[in-house]
Design an enzyme around this catalytic site. Structure first.
Site, PDB file in Angstrom:
ATOM      1  N   LYS A  25      -8.089   2.881 -79.669  1.00 43.93           N
ATOM      2  CA  LYS A  25      -9.448   2.549 -79.229  1.00 43.93           C
ATOM      3  C   LYS A  25      -9.413   1.452 -78.169  1.00 43.93           C
ATOM      4  O   LYS A  25     -10.053   1.555 -77.113  1.00 43.93           O
ATOM      5  CB  LYS A  25     -10.278   2.091 -80.429  1.00 43.93           C
ATOM      6  N   GLU A 507     -31.406  -3.666 -83.485  1.00 43.23           N
ATOM      7  CA  GLU A 507     -30.354  -3.665 -84.503  1.00 43.23           C
ATOM      8  C   GLU A 507     -29.184  -4.581 -84.171  1.00 43.23           C
ATOM      9  O   GLU A 507     -28.030  -4.299 -84.513  1.00 43.23           O
ATOM     10  CB  GLU A 507     -29.866  -2.234 -84.760  1.00 43.23           C
ATOM     11  N   CYS A 539     -15.013   4.438 -83.370  1.00 42.13           N
ATOM     12  CA  CYS A 539     -14.503   4.395 -84.738  1.00 42.13           C
ATOM     13  C   CYS A 539     -15.589   3.857 -85.666  1.00 42.13           C
ATOM     14  O   CYS A 539     -16.384   3.014 -85.267  1.00 42.13           O
ATOM     15  CB  CYS A 539     -13.271   3.492 -84.833  1.00 42.13           C
ATOM     16  N   TRP A 584     -21.671   9.707 -94.769  1.00 43.08           N
ATOM     17  CA  TRP A 584     -20.850   8.823 -93.947  1.00 43.08           C
ATOM     18  C   TRP A 584     -20.245   7.671 -94.742  1.00 43.08           C
ATOM     19  O   TRP A 584     -19.833   6.665 -94.177  1.00 43.08           O
ATOM     20  CB  TRP A 584     -21.655   8.318 -92.761  1.00 43.08           C
ATOM     21  N   GLU A 628     -24.753  18.221 -91.221  1.00 40.47           N
ATOM     22  CA  GLU A 628     -23.326  18.069 -91.512  1.00 40.47           C
ATOM     23  C   GLU A 628     -23.030  18.266 -92.991  1.00 40.47           C
ATOM     24  O   GLU A 628     -21.966  18.764 -93.367  1.00 40.47           O
ATOM     25  CB  GLU A 628     -22.882  16.678 -91.075  1.00 40.47           C
ATOM     26  N   HIS A 664     -34.250  11.093 -87.306  1.00 39.02           N
ATOM     27  CA  HIS A 664     -33.419  11.434 -86.146  1.00 39.02           C
ATOM     28  C   HIS A 664     -32.225  12.247 -86.604  1.00 39.02           C
ATOM     29  O   HIS A 664     -31.605  11.943 -87.623  1.00 39.02           O
ATOM     30  CB  HIS A 664     -32.929  10.165 -85.435  1.00 39.02           C
ATOM     31  N   CYS A 666     -28.656  14.503 -84.849  1.00 41.07           N
ATOM     32  CA  CYS A 666     -27.926  14.696 -83.597  1.00 41.07           C
ATOM     33  C   CYS A 666     -26.620  15.454 -83.815  1.00 41.07           C
ATOM     34  O   CYS A 666     -26.097  15.513 -84.915  1.00 41.07           O
ATOM     35  CB  CYS A 666     -27.637  13.359 -82.918  1.00 41.07           C
ATOM     36  N   HIS A 717     -23.849   9.180 -74.915  1.00 41.26           N
ATOM     37  CA  HIS A 717     -22.419   9.048 -75.126  1.00 41.26           C
ATOM     38  C   HIS A 717     -21.627   9.221 -73.838  1.00 41.26           C
ATOM     39  O   HIS A 717     -20.400   9.160 -73.851  1.00 41.26           O
ATOM     40  CB  HIS A 717     -21.952  10.056 -76.176  1.00 41.26           C
ATOM     41  N   CYS A 749     -29.649   9.612 -78.594  1.00 38.88           N
ATOM     42  CA  CYS A 749     -29.131   8.882 -79.738  1.00 38.88           C
ATOM     43  C   CYS A 749     -29.290   7.390 -79.465  1.00 38.88           C
ATOM     44  O   CYS A 749     -29.898   6.993 -78.457  1.00 38.88           O
ATOM     45  CB  CYS A 749     -27.661   9.254 -79.969  1.00 38.88           C
TER      46      CYS A 749
END
Length: 776
Positions: A25, A507, A539, A584, A628, A664, A666, A717, A749
């Site tokens: 990363k 946030e 990550c 998650w 998901e 939301h 995505c 993104h 997003c």
């Protein structure tokens, strides 16, 4: 006994590539900032591969896995390996493979050079990134291949062959892992309406065959071809494609290990067992009930690889139970057996046994990828009959499993009682949407095409440094709060200046949309270094959900109240929904997921009620993981969709009719679950649609989705800032299928990963697009 020892082999399907300290990363982000050149980035990749292979050798694995490492995404690497980069990027001969890969992954801000085969229109346009979507039911995102009748394949094997050479030089025995040809086509997308991408199979198979020939010439004896679509409900044409593909590839000079994971084989079991390959890997964690049937049906001359260790979760393996299962299968297979994790270890942290964020009791219950390698070694030695050598380790495993099962910290009597006494109508709003909508409009007084963002704003270096200082104890609560309030005010003032209609607080205080709540809810634990890759350099650190969930105190109310006090415009309260908090996290496996989801829903319901009591008129409960969480087999969909939608409604339904609930979602395909999404009964849903060019929205229009909807008008993104005209084009496409009165204008997003200059530029254009729509 000597012969039988060599009949028990161990391997993994893949290994985490980000590194123990997220070295990949950091190198990627330094490269993108211009602080690292291509040579140095590639050197980081080589060093990580070598380190990971060395660890696999130390654990006694019979093979090291090659081909699972990618700088960004393994499907993106396969697109380049097969020479099928989309022509719209107009790559020229001077574009390096790495630059091309990142152009496909992140989009291009400027017009392309005049690459071969590009039209004048293409060369004059910046290009959006490849579409990104979830890898089956995981939180990993892959880049979606684009296929058309003009797609051509041409093997570009040198990068993979170089990795094989690196492994052999270690020295180690390489097993190459690749996505199989049929799953590659299945997971791609046709860019021409009415044309079937499966038509490309006959052109694709010779390229796979060439690759297998070159790998065999390099000394590779085994190639793992992943066909995870074997766990899906397949149309006959795709089953026939699997038969055709492996008939063609069966003549390869190296042995093929066909790998399926994430789901039972069910009606594809006989097919998987009869395809002409040298071995079959099955997921014995997700489908333990099929294991003995596979062992009986797979021809005796073929290898069976049993994924007995969970590659998707962090709980320590019950080695006694695993060993008993493997011994039964070994007896059925005449002593021959491969032992592995259920799937790639990409989905779990690198290591957890010494994680400083977890107490000793919790650490004893957990295993990251590193510890799972040792579990494989222990199982192999136990199967060899090395009873004395593994006795101590088996005793430790037995004690840890028993301690977790009986620990008082796992169960909460009050939570169990609340669930047992749940009123049947707790998941219902007072009135239907048609009655709520005018009351909300009266309270909020929003214009047509109201503008908003999804929630987060850029996480600056100062924000991250402030959080780190607080964790170290170098900053007291008052100083921390002062910094966060300044960042919140900055976000609010920026949104006011841009002219957004419904604001967010940005946030700043949140490290992650799930981890933040995991820190505040009882029943969760937070690791210090339990990172997993979500996509590219992104990550996440999923919290460990080990016990019954409750909310000791309010989690977001003070921050949201502060932000609302800065402005007359509505500020959204921002929460992560129960299904996403479930998906998650590393979730407990000792009770049904539905039960855990309902516990989360009740904790969030308390927070929603407190936000409304604090005067917050708009509350967003994000559920990006709703799709998901859908089981991979359709027969299991109704039960999941019922409890998942109910969990959302329980969390959301504690408010008055004039309080507006948003959600939301995505990076998922929603077409098949639209009735369940409508059943969630959110007043407004915002969704990611820009990478698919609003394709996803067509299903909402055909379904006649009844409530408000905000299709994302730009991809957050990608670092490129789209033009106002691009956003207008997307909104006009949206307006062709969704009534204007229902439409909101927003990004795809949250903006956490973007920088302030590009964020302001993109939002300014977005607001301008909304104003032009209103004027029109």
């Amino acid at each position: 006994m000597f012969t039988e020892i060599f009949m028990i082999k161990t391997h993994v399907l893949g290994f985490p590539r980000i590194g123990a300290q997220r070295e990949l990363k950091q190198a990627l982000e330094r490269f993108w900032r211009g602080e690292l050149d291509e040579t140095a980035l590639q050197a980081t990749g080589r060093a990580l591969r070598r380190r990971h292979w060395q660890r696999q050798r130390e654990a006694g694995l019979d093979f090291v896995t090659v081909g699972d490492f990618a700088l960004y995404d393994q499907v993106l690497d396969l697109i380049q390996l097969l020479g099928c980069e989309p022509s719209r990027f107009c790559f020229g001969p001077d574009d390096s493979p790495l630059r091309r890969a990142f152009a496909m992954a992140r989009g291009t801000q400027h017009a392309s050079s005049d690459g071969e085969g590009c039209s004048q229109h293409e060369t004059s346009q910046p290009q959006a990134a490849l579409e990104m979507t979830k890898w089956f039911d995981t939180n990993y995102h892959y880049l979606v291949p684009e296929f058309a009748p003009t797609t051509r394949f041409a093997l570009q094997a040198e990068p993979l062959l170089a990795q094989v050479d690196e492994a052999i030089a270690l020295p180690a025995s390489p097993k190459v892992a690749l996505l199989g040809p049929v799953s590659f086509l299945f997971l791609g997308k046709s860019k021409v309406e009415g044309w079937e991408r499966l038509d490309l199979l006959e052109a694709l198979l010779p390229v796979y065959a060439q690759l297998l020939t070159r790998l065999a010439a390099r000394g590779v004896t085994w190639v793992q071809l992943d066909e995870p679509i074997l766990g899906l409900d397949l149309a006959p044409a795709w089953r026939d494609a699997l038969r055709r593909a492996y008939q063609v590839l069966s003549g390869a000079d190296c042995e093929l290990l066909l790998a399926s994971y994430f789901s039972p084989l069910e009606d594809n079991l006989a097919l998987a067992c009869t395809l002409p390959v040298a071995g079959l890997h099955v997921d014995a964690v997700r489908a333990p009930q099929e294991l003995e049937q596979v062992a009986r049906q797979l021809p005796p001359e073929r290898e069976l690889s049993v994924g007995i260790i969970d590659g998707r979760n962090v709980w320590r393996t019950d080695l006694d139970a695993a060993l008993a299962t493997l011994q039964r299968v070994r007896a059925l297979r005449g002593g021959r057996l491969w032992v592995s994790a259920s799937c790639s270890l990409l989905h779990v942290p690198y290591a957890l046994s010494a994680d400083a964020g977890l107490d000793a009791e919790l650490r004893s219950w957990l295993a990251g990828a590193d510890e799972k390698l040792d579990e494989l070694r222990l199982l192999q030695r136990a199967l060899w009959g090395d009873e004395a050598g593994v006795a101590e380790a088996l005793a430790r495993s037995r004690a840890a499993v028993a301690a977790r099962r009986t620990s008082a910290r796992v169960r909460n009597v009050a939570v169990a009682r609340r669930l047992a006494e749940l009123p049947a109508d707790l998941d219902r709003r007072s009135s239907p949407y048609a009655k709520r909508q005018p009351l909300q409009q009266h309270r909020l007084a929003l214009p047509e095409y109201p503008t908003t963002t999804i929630g987060s704003f850029p996480q600056t270096a100062e924000i991250r440094a402030t959080r780190a200082a607080r964790r170290r104890g170098a900053l007291d609560d008052a100083a921390y709060r002062g910094t966060m309030e300044r960042e919140i005010e900055r976000a609010v003032r920026c949104q006011e200046a841009l002219g957004l209609d419904v604001l967010v607080h940005g946030e700043a205080e949140r490290n992650d949309m799930v981890e933040y709540f995991g820190e505040l809810l009882a029943g969760y634990a937070i690791s210090a270094n339990g990172w997993v890759q979500s996509y590219g350099s992104r990550c996440v650190k999923p919290p460990v959900l080990y016990g019954d969930v409750s909310r000791p105190q309010a989690m977001t109310v003070d921050w949201t109240r502060f932000a609302q006090g800065l402005t007359d415009k509505p500020v959204k309260g921002m929460l992560t929904g129960p299904v996403t908090l479930l998906q998650w996290s590393f979730v407990r496996d000792d009770q049904p997921r539905e039960t855990t989801a309902l516990q989360l829903a009740l904790a969030l319901r308390d927070e929603v009620a407190d936000l409304e009591a604090a005067g917050i008129a708009v509350i967003q409960i994000d559920e990006p993981a709703f799709r998901e969480g859908l089981p991979l087999r359709r027969a299991q969909w109704p039960a999941y969709l019922d409890w998942a939608a109910r969990a959302f409604r329980i969390a959301a339904s504690a408010v008055r009719d004039d309080t507006q609930i948003h959600t939301h979602m995505c990076y998922s395909e929603f077409n098949d679950v639209l009735p369940a999404i409508a059943a969630m009964d959110a007043d407004v849903i915002t969704i990611e649609t820009s990478r698919s060019d609003m394709e996803l929205l067509a299903a909402f229009g055909a379904f006649r989705y009844p409530n408000g909807i905000g299709p994302g008008v730009y991809d957050v993104h990608s670092p490129r800032v789209p033009t106002t005209e691009e956003m207008l084009r997307l909104m006009r496409k949206a307006g062709a299928v969704i009534p204007a009165a229902q439409l909101w204008v927003n990004p795809d997003c949250g903006l956490k990963t973007r920088a302030w200059p590009e964020t302001e530029a993109a939002l300014r254009r977005m607001v301008d697009a909304a104003r032009r729509l209103r004027a029109a």
